[in-house]
Scaffold this active site. Structure first.
Site, mmCIF file in Angstrom:
data_model
loop_
_atom_site.group_PDB
_atom_site.id
_atom_site.type_symbol
_atom_site.label_atom_id
_atom_site.label_comp_id
_atom_site.label_asym_id
_atom_site.label_seq_id
_atom_site.Cartn_x
_atom_site.Cartn_y
_atom_site.Cartn_z
ATOM 1 N N GLY A 113 -3.001 -8.641 1.926
ATOM 2 C CA GLY A 113 -3.212 -7.518 2.829
ATOM 3 C C GLY A 113 -2.611 -7.647 4.212
ATOM 4 O O GLY A 113 -2.703 -6.710 4.999
ATOM 5 N N GLU B 121 -3.488 -14.075 -1.044
ATOM 6 C CA GLU B 121 -2.632 -13.402 -2.037
ATOM 7 C C GLU B 121 -1.695 -12.408 -1.385
ATOM 8 O O GLU B 121 -1.787 -11.199 -1.637
ATOM 9 C CB GLU B 121 -3.514 -12.622 -3.019
ATOM 10 C CG GLU B 121 -4.339 -13.473 -3.914
ATOM 11 C CD GLU B 121 -5.332 -12.634 -4.716
ATOM 12 O OE1 GLU B 121 -5.489 -11.438 -4.450
ATOM 13 O OE2 GLU B 121 -5.940 -13.209 -5.616
ATOM 14 N N PRO B 122 -0.802 -12.879 -0.552
ATOM 15 C CA PRO B 122 0.085 -11.929 0.130
ATOM 16 C C PRO B 122 1.183 -11.405 -0.775
ATOM 17 O O PRO B 122 1.733 -12.134 -1.602
ATOM 18 C CB PRO B 122 0.691 -12.784 1.241
ATOM 19 C CG PRO B 122 0.667 -14.174 0.685
ATOM 20 C CD PRO B 122 -0.547 -14.273 -0.192
ATOM 21 N N GLY B 123 1.469 -10.127 -0.634
ATOM 22 C CA GLY B 123 2.626 -9.548 -1.314
ATOM 23 C C GLY B 123 3.573 -9.037 -0.241
ATOM 24 O O GLY B 123 4.613 -9.609 0.051
ATOM 25 N N ARG C 284 7.043 5.262 -0.975
ATOM 26 C CA ARG C 284 6.055 5.063 0.092
ATOM 27 C C ARG C 284 5.956 6.237 1.072
ATOM 28 O O ARG C 284 4.852 6.649 1.424
ATOM 29 C CB ARG C 284 6.287 3.740 0.815
ATOM 30 C CG ARG C 284 6.235 2.522 -0.144
ATOM 31 C CD ARG C 284 6.141 1.195 0.568
ATOM 32 N NE ARG C 284 4.858 1.029 1.219
ATOM 33 C CZ ARG C 284 4.621 1.215 2.487
ATOM 34 N NH1 ARG C 284 5.607 1.565 3.309
ATOM 35 N NH2 ARG C 284 3.413 1.076 2.990
ATOM 36 N N TYR D 268 2.284 7.870 0.861
ATOM 37 C CA TYR D 268 1.354 7.556 1.960
ATOM 38 C C TYR D 268 1.816 8.111 3.306
ATOM 39 O O TYR D 268 1.212 7.800 4.334
ATOM 40 C CB TYR D 268 1.211 6.029 2.125
ATOM 41 C CG TYR D 268 1.178 5.238 0.847
ATOM 42 C CD1 TYR D 268 0.076 5.324 -0.007
ATOM 43 C CD2 TYR D 268 2.229 4.396 0.488
ATOM 44 C CE1 TYR D 268 0.048 4.593 -1.182
ATOM 45 C CE2 TYR D 268 2.203 3.665 -0.682
ATOM 46 C CZ TYR D 268 1.113 3.767 -1.517
ATOM 47 O OH TYR D 268 1.083 3.048 -2.671
ATOM 48 N N CYS E 144 14.315 17.071 -7.037
ATOM 49 C CA CYS E 144 13.951 18.479 -6.917
ATOM 50 C C CYS E 144 12.485 18.638 -6.576
ATOM 51 O O CYS E 144 11.694 19.161 -7.369
ATOM 52 C CB CYS E 144 14.318 19.198 -8.205
ATOM 53 S SG CYS E 144 16.092 19.206 -8.383
ATOM 54 N N GLU E 145 12.107 18.146 -5.415
ATOM 55 C CA GLU E 145 10.771 18.346 -4.869
ATOM 56 C C GLU E 145 10.893 18.329 -3.365
ATOM 57 O O GLU E 145 11.552 17.433 -2.808
ATOM 58 C CB GLU E 145 9.830 17.204 -5.292
ATOM 59 C CG GLU E 145 8.990 17.564 -6.477
ATOM 60 C CD GLU E 145 7.819 16.616 -6.717
ATOM 61 O OE1 GLU E 145 7.783 16.069 -7.837
ATOM 62 O OE2 GLU E 145 6.963 16.433 -5.841
ATOM 63 N N TYR F 283 6.816 -3.018 -2.672
ATOM 64 C CA TYR F 283 6.388 -1.714 -3.201
ATOM 65 C C TYR F 283 7.507 -0.672 -3.104
ATOM 66 O O TYR F 283 7.255 0.510 -2.911
ATOM 67 C CB TYR F 283 5.107 -1.240 -2.489
ATOM 68 C CG TYR F 283 4.019 -2.306 -2.518
ATOM 69 C CD1 TYR F 283 3.406 -2.650 -3.712
ATOM 70 C CD2 TYR F 283 3.656 -3.002 -1.360
ATOM 71 C CE1 TYR F 283 2.441 -3.651 -3.753
ATOM 72 C CE2 TYR F 283 2.679 -4.005 -1.399
ATOM 73 C CZ TYR F 283 2.082 -4.311 -2.592
ATOM 74 O OH TYR F 283 1.134 -5.307 -2.640
HETATM 75 N N1 LLP Z 1 -4.317 -9.057 -4.230
HETATM 76 C C1 LLP Z 1 -4.762 -7.975 -4.902
HETATM 77 C C2 LLP Z 1 -5.878 -8.104 -5.829
HETATM 78 C C3 LLP Z 1 -4.135 -6.731 -4.682
HETATM 79 O O1 LLP Z 1 -4.571 -5.661 -5.334
HETATM 80 C C4 LLP Z 1 -3.044 -6.636 -3.790
HETATM 81 C C5 LLP Z 1 -2.371 -5.358 -3.552
HETATM 82 C C6 LLP Z 1 -2.613 -7.805 -3.135
HETATM 83 C C7 LLP Z 1 -3.288 -8.998 -3.379
HETATM 84 C C8 LLP Z 1 -1.438 -7.826 -2.193
HETATM 85 O O2 LLP Z 1 -1.608 -7.019 -1.083
HETATM 86 P P1 LLP Z 1 -0.499 -7.075 0.081
HETATM 87 O O3 LLP Z 1 -0.501 -8.465 0.662
HETATM 88 O O4 LLP Z 1 0.809 -6.761 -0.526
HETATM 89 O O5 LLP Z 1 -0.937 -6.058 1.056
HETATM 90 N N2 LLP Z 1 1.664 0.377 -2.909
HETATM 91 C C9 LLP Z 1 0.997 0.163 -1.640
HETATM 92 C C10 LLP Z 1 0.287 -1.166 -1.597
HETATM 93 C C11 LLP Z 1 -0.713 -1.376 -2.718
HETATM 94 C C12 LLP Z 1 -1.340 -2.727 -2.739
HETATM 95 C C13 LLP Z 1 -2.069 -2.982 -4.010
HETATM 96 N N3 LLP Z 1 -2.721 -4.255 -4.089
HETATM 97 C C14 LLP Z 1 2.009 0.312 -0.503
HETATM 98 O O6 LLP Z 1 3.188 0.552 -0.763
HETATM 99 O O7 LLP Z 1 1.633 0.238 0.662
#
Ligand code: LLP
Length: 422
Positions: free
Chosen positions: A236, A277-279, A316, A320, A346-347, A381
């Protein structure tokens, strides 16, 4: 922190390679990722956590390109996976089962059976699923996901804690909606060993205090479970997208983390592993979507700059109202025009510059047909949420490595898209 791009002679380069060269070699639209930025963000995060026993589980949903997964494997990362297919891909990339934590929801029995047969640790997010797991696999190890009755994130769609969220075993200090005692009962009756406590409260969080609050809360629950191997505070961490946003200040929460962990370890009597758990934080800034201007049109209200990509490649802004910085890669500086950058689908909502309500004008160096625009912070994403809407193929992906640009996913073709029809 390393920047993903450079500006030379008013032209944009990524990792030392001119955008014009990238587009002539690999085509447009194109996703380009800068490997050195991914490495830099990973090291930054590892160093920001002042605790020796730590794990970073890369949330592969953010970007699941195989080559990027291998990069994380090489750097020593673990994996956060949320579908069986993500697990399979992580295994295929070379991650061993013990490096994968599975946090998917709404599982069918056969899915649980498969995960357990593969020795994947399952992190369970509801009493119903915990009961199901307990009946199917008594005496085994398990981990639980808590919903701590608060969440955070850049948009309501991505907040995963609190009463409006479908995730987690609910914990509340208010009223009688605390599900932890029931979870404990299920665990004890089935002789399960609770080895992990997890929470993930949302995505794109820029408020450090949310993590401070979360860490204290999770540890206060953790002390009631004697067999823990890890506590996982989820992902997050946000990144700045809009010009006024500040980067996440890890030092603000690191001090709290260090102190709370010391206190916890003393009370608990042994050290546990901490996981995040960073993405987004690891890959967002490394990725740039390149797209070419194809036409310019006017209404009494806006100048629309049409490009050869759309929300099928980066959803995105549409999903959002997210802001992504955009540069004219062929003339980074110069006379500015206020425009709306429009996708080719086409939107009407298919705009790269929009907020939740509709179009949002952006100042950009006068775009001309043939210019390449660079949509920044698109590494997380972006491709991962892409589709074939309007029967448009997905773009190629390129990684800028120390040895030069490498194609890491080829451009889709018409034949790729029709191969599922029977
Ligand atoms: N762990 C779990 C269980 C999650 O569901 C997620 C993201 C993460 C870790 C990683 O979160 P991050 O570090 O990336 O914020 N599509 C959206 C974001 C959806 C996130 C879903 N879960 C966007 O483009 O902002």
């Amino acid at each position: 922190m390393i920047q993903p791009y450079e500006i030379e002679n008013n032209q944009l380069s990524i990792g030392g390679i001119k955008v014009s060269e990238l587009v002539s070699e690999f085509g447009s639209p194109l996703y380009v990722y800068n490997e050195s930025v991914i490495r830099d963000r990973y090291t930054t995060l590892v160093n920001a956590i002042p605790y020796p026993h730590k794990r970073l589980h890369y949330a592969m949903k953010a970007n699941s390109n195989l080559r990027i997964l291998k990069l994380f494997l090489e750097m020593g990362a673990y994996i956060d996976a949320v579908s069986l297919e993500e697990v399979r891909l992580a295994l295929h990339a070379g991650f061993s089962p013990d490096k994968i934590l599975f946090t998917g929801i709404n599982l069918k029995n056969e899915e649980l059976h498969w995960l357990v047969s593969q020795n994947i640790r399952v992190n369970i997010g509801s009493l119903h699923m915990l009961q199901k797991y307990a009946s199917l696999f008594p005496g085994t190890e398990v981990s639980i996901r808590i919903n701590p009755d608060f969440g955070g994130g850049h948009h309501s769609h991505v907040i995963t804690g609190g009463r409006e969220s479908k995730f987690g075993i609910f914990y509340s200090q208010e009223g009688n909606y605390n599900q932890i005692p029931q979870a404990k009962q299920i665990i004890e009756r089935a002789h399960l060993k609770l080895v992990g406590i997890h929470a993930h409260i949302g995505s794109g969080i820029l408020e450090e205090k949310k993590f401070i609050e979360l860490i204290s809360l999770i540890l206060s629950i953790a002390k009631h479970f004697p067999d823990l191997e890890f506590v996982d505070f989820g992902g997050g961490f946000g990144i700045p997208y809009r010009p006024h946003e500040k980067p996440f200040q890890f030092d603000l929460f690191a001090e709290h983390l260090e102190k709370t962990m010391q206190k916890f370890t003393k009370e608990y009597g042994k050290e546990v592993i901490i996981a995040f758990e960073p993405g987004r934080f690891l890959v967002a800034e490394a990725g740039i979507l390149l797209t070419t201007v194809t036409e310019i049109k006017h209404t009494p209200k806006y100048t629309f700059v049409g490009v050869d990509s759309g929300f099928n490649h980066l959803i995105r802004p549409m999903a959002y109202g997210s802001y992504h910085p955009i540069l004219n890669a062929f003339r980074v500086q110069g006379e500015q025009k206020e425009v709306v950058i429009a996708g080719y689908l086409c939107e009407s909502g298919d705009l790269f510059t929009r907020n939740e309500h509709g179009p949002e004008v952006r100042s950009i160096t006068t775009p001309l047909e043939g210019d390449v625009l660079a949509i920044l912070n698109a590494g997380a994403y972006g491709f991962a949420m892409s589709s074939n809407y309007n029967m448009r193929p997905r773009p190629a992906e390129v990684l800028i490595t120390p040895e030069g640009p490498k194609l890491i996913r080829r451009r889709e073709t018409f034949e790729d898209m029709i191969r599922f029809f029977v």
